[in-house]
Enzyme design. Structure first.
Site, PDB file in Angstrom:
ATOM      1  N   GLU A 270       0.874   3.902   1.834  1.00  0.00           N
ATOM      2  CA  GLU A 270       1.345   4.301   3.163  1.00  0.00           C
ATOM      3  C   GLU A 270       2.457   3.378   3.658  1.00  0.00           C
ATOM      4  O   GLU A 270       3.446   3.840   4.231  1.00  0.00           O
ATOM      5  CB  GLU A 270       0.197   4.302   4.177  1.00  0.00           C
ATOM      6  CG  GLU A 270      -0.920   5.265   3.845  1.00  0.00           C
ATOM      7  CD  GLU A 270      -2.022   4.658   2.995  1.00  0.00           C
ATOM      8  OE1 GLU A 270      -3.134   5.201   3.018  1.00  0.00           O
ATOM      9  OE2 GLU A 270      -1.784   3.641   2.299  1.00  0.00           O
TER      10      GLU A 270
ATOM     11  N   HIS B 166       0.852  -1.186   0.000  1.00  0.00           N
ATOM     12  CA  HIS B 166       0.000   0.000   0.000  1.00  0.00           C
ATOM     13  C   HIS B 166       0.891   1.240   0.000  1.00  0.00           C
ATOM     14  O   HIS B 166       2.036   1.198   0.466  1.00  0.00           O
ATOM     15  CB  HIS B 166      -0.897   0.011   1.227  1.00  0.00           C
ATOM     16  CG  HIS B 166      -1.939  -1.060   1.231  1.00  0.00           C
ATOM     17  ND1 HIS B 166      -3.075  -0.981   1.992  1.00  0.00           N
ATOM     18  CD2 HIS B 166      -2.022  -2.244   0.569  1.00  0.00           C
ATOM     19  CE1 HIS B 166      -3.818  -2.055   1.812  1.00  0.00           C
ATOM     20  NE2 HIS B 166      -3.193  -2.850   0.947  1.00  0.00           N
TER      21      HIS B 166
END
Length: 158
Positions: free
Chosen positions: A55, A53
């Site tokens: 993040e 992801h």
């Protein structure tokens, strides 16, 4: 334009660029002392990695840049609301400020919301659906306990 708006705009721009390249619509930047120290885009499809992801990749890059798993004093700006995995990693890293542009409600019509996962994770382990988790503690003496051995080794170095 405030710094927060500028960093959020950069995360969104990263997400748009990732979409143009065939990726998912997520981008993130990690900021320390007003400077971007790391960036990430969602690479789940490109890397066949369910943890890739935006993040998570930005956190990994920030840790490498700071040479520390602790990111205290950093902020993260994300195009979308962090999923439970990313939010847990953000919290564990020590980041205390998170700003995102698109919420789970915004993502729901497009099949991108992780709100249902968050609801399941909030339940006790034995009540979560779709996951069979078993606790099987090993029979060990206290001095052979995995975490005790780790603690003893850490104490001897510190």
């Amino acid at each position: 334009m405030t710094n927060a708006n500028r960093f959020l705009a950069e995360a969104i721009a990263l997400a748009f660029d990732n979409v143009r390249k065939g990726g998912r619509p997520f981008g993130a930047v990690v900021v320390k002392d007003g400077q971007v120290i790391a960036r990430g885009v969602n690479r789940m499809l490109a890397d066949s990695d369910p943890t890739a992801h935006a993040e998570m990749l930005a956190l990994r890059a920030a840790g490498a840049a700071l040479k520390s798993p602790r990111l205290d004093g950093c902020e993260i700006y994300a195009s979308g609301q962090p999923c439970p995995m990313c939010l847990a990693a953000i919290r564990m890293s020590g980041i205390g400020d998170v700003t995102f542009a698109y919420s789970n409600q915004d993502a729901e019509p497009f099949g991108l919301s992780t709100a249902a996962v968050a609801v399941e994770l909030a339940k006790p382990l034995d009540q979560q659906s779709g996951l069979n988790m078993s606790y099987c503690p090993p029979e060990t003496r206290d001095e052979d306990h995995l975490y005790r051995v780790w603690q003893d080794q850490a104490d001897s170095k510190g």
